[in-house]
Design an enzyme around this catalytic site. Structure first.
Site, PDB file in Angstrom:
ATOM      1  N   ILE A 154     -19.697   2.558   9.568  1.00 17.66           N
ATOM      2  CA  ILE A 154     -20.504   3.750   9.300  1.00 17.66           C
ATOM      3  C   ILE A 154     -21.207   4.223  10.570  1.00 17.66           C
ATOM      4  O   ILE A 154     -21.125   5.397  10.959  1.00 17.66           O
ATOM      5  CB  ILE A 154     -21.544   3.468   8.195  1.00 17.66           C
ATOM      6  N   VAL A 157     -18.685   5.656  13.143  1.00 17.62           N
ATOM      7  CA  VAL A 157     -18.179   6.991  12.830  1.00 17.62           C
ATOM      8  C   VAL A 157     -19.286   8.039  12.970  1.00 17.62           C
ATOM      9  O   VAL A 157     -19.050   9.139  13.479  1.00 17.62           O
ATOM     10  CB  VAL A 157     -17.560   7.025  11.416  1.00 17.62           C
ATOM     11  N   GLU A 158     -20.486   7.696  12.542  1.00 12.07           N
ATOM     12  CA  GLU A 158     -21.573   8.669  12.552  1.00 12.07           C
ATOM     13  C   GLU A 158     -22.080   8.984  13.958  1.00 12.07           C
ATOM     14  O   GLU A 158     -22.278  10.152  14.303  1.00 12.07           O
ATOM     15  CB  GLU A 158     -22.735   8.170  11.686  1.00 12.07           C
ATOM     16  N   THR A 159     -22.324   7.962  14.765  1.00 13.65           N
ATOM     17  CA  THR A 159     -23.003   8.198  16.055  1.00 13.65           C
ATOM     18  C   THR A 159     -22.432   7.379  17.209  1.00 13.65           C
ATOM     19  O   THR A 159     -23.073   7.294  18.250  1.00 13.65           O
ATOM     20  CB  THR A 159     -24.508   7.878  15.944  1.00 13.65           C
ATOM     21  N   TYR A 340     -12.802  10.408   5.747  1.00 16.08           N
ATOM     22  CA  TYR A 340     -14.014   9.790   6.278  1.00 16.08           C
ATOM     23  C   TYR A 340     -14.116   8.334   5.819  1.00 16.08           C
ATOM     24  O   TYR A 340     -14.336   7.423   6.631  1.00 16.08           O
ATOM     25  CB  TYR A 340     -15.244  10.566   5.830  1.00 16.08           C
TER      26      TYR A 340
END
Length: 360
Positions: A154, A157-159, A340
């Site tokens: 997570i 992928v996010e940051t 995602y």
């Protein structure tokens, strides 16, 4: 990021001694230095200034914050008066829901998406993040039942593990979308409300905090409403700080636990066979027996689940089908997308395998 509410800064004291009269804007900013919320309310309310002066939605919002949460009107004028209307935010929001025409055949959409995240450099950065925060990741699994590879996936992928957390001032983004984006104004107004409450409670300067163009914050890109519901103080310093990696790890794990993560169960299982006539996607629901009758069979354990979703990944020359299990659906609660969720899972798995290989 944090500041203690204190006396007026030196520059304000000097201004007070000057013979030059201050404008209402200067007086308002002085009362709330750098956008902060003072402990003592001000008394002389100066008119609203800045990009949202005269905006009816902004005035209504300020009235609500005063009446509902006891904010001081002058201090809100000072804070929101310093917020900027960001036209690029409005343009980006309008691009979030483009018209979509399904392709007539496989074109490699999944491969292109996957390759944005699962690269050798990215995987090695994930290994470094896991090694650095191994204790927090293990503790998160013990407390919330969520394995490290999902949390790592997570945040990756996010940051990119904190490398790309966004440079837009959150106050600017949320004010712009609250007061100048009618289509979703109610949602973003609620997010702005929660953001200002967070800043007051945590003694954060709302003009210092930066994130995505839509107002998402920190390593895990929580919106303020997610912060309110799921953020935890995982390093026990008295603050739930989404810009702290340890707090972010605990908060992501808590988010998944609260959305129904099933510890120890599979996420998705590849299928043998093809089912071109069946609708696919994480929202679908089929009995295992129906999928069997359509020519599909699982290549792994379904953990006793008799109802599954049917996932289809475009490999360019063909489609690959998967049985989506409850844990896959939980990942889509973070972002409502099959691609995602699959990228999060596969990135976490790739980091885990690379880490195990480096330890041999």
């Amino acid at each position: 990021m944090r500041f203690k509410v204190a006396y007026l800064p030196l520059i304000a004291l000097l201004a007070a001694c000057s013979s030059k009269p201050q404008t209402p804007q200067e007086m308002a900013v002085e009362k709330a230095p750098k956008g902060g919320f003072l402990l003592e309310p001000s008394h002389a309310v100066q008119p609203m200034f800045g990009d949202f002066a005269g905006n009816p939605a902004a005035e209504q919002f300020i009235n609500q914050m005063v009446d509902k949460h006891g904010f001081d009107r002058q201090q809100l004028h000072a804070v929101i008066g310093q917020a900027k209307r960001l036209d690029y935010v409005l343009r980006l929001m309008d691009r979030q829901a483009p018209s979509y025409t399904p392709p007539s055949g496989p074109n490699g959409a999944w491969i292109r998406y996957r390759n944005k995240f699962i690269t050798p450099d990215n995987v090695q950065n994930g290994v470094a993040f896991w090694d650095q925060y191994q204790e927090a990741l293990q503790r998160a699994q013990q407390v919330y039942g969520v394995p490290p590879e999902i949390i790592v996936g997570i945040i990756g992928v996010e940051t990119r593990w904190g490398r790309v957390m966004g440079k837009t001032r959150i106050l600017d983004a949320l004010a712009t979308l609250s007061f100048n984006y009618p289509r979703r104004a109610a949602y973003f107004s609620s997010e702005l409300e929660t953001f200002l409450l967070m800043a007051r409670n945590e003694q954060d300067d709302p003009l210092d905090l930066r994130g995505s163009f839509a107002g998402a914050m920190g390593y895990g890109q929580f919106m303020p409403s997610s912060y309110k519901q799921y953020a935890v103080d995982f390093n026990s310093d008295g603050h739930a700080n989404l810009w702290d990696p340890v707090d972010a790890i605990g908060s992501v794990a808590h988010y998944f636990q609260q959305h129904g993560w099933r510890s120890g169960e599979n996420i998705a299982v590849p299928a043998s066979g093809q089912a071109p006539l069946l609708q696919d996607g994480f929202k679908t629901s089929y009995s295992v027996s129906m999928l069997a009758a359509s020519g599909l069979s699982p290549q792994g354990s379904l953990n006793g689940n008799n109802q599954v979703s049917l996932l289809r990944l475009d490999l360019g020359t063909s489609y690959q089908y998967w049985y989506g299990l409850p844990n896959f659906y939980v990942i889509t609660r973070y972002n409502h997308s099959t691609h995602y969720a699959m990228a999060v899972w596969q990135l976490g798995e790739a980091v885990s395998k690379a880490r195990q290989g480096s330890m041999l």
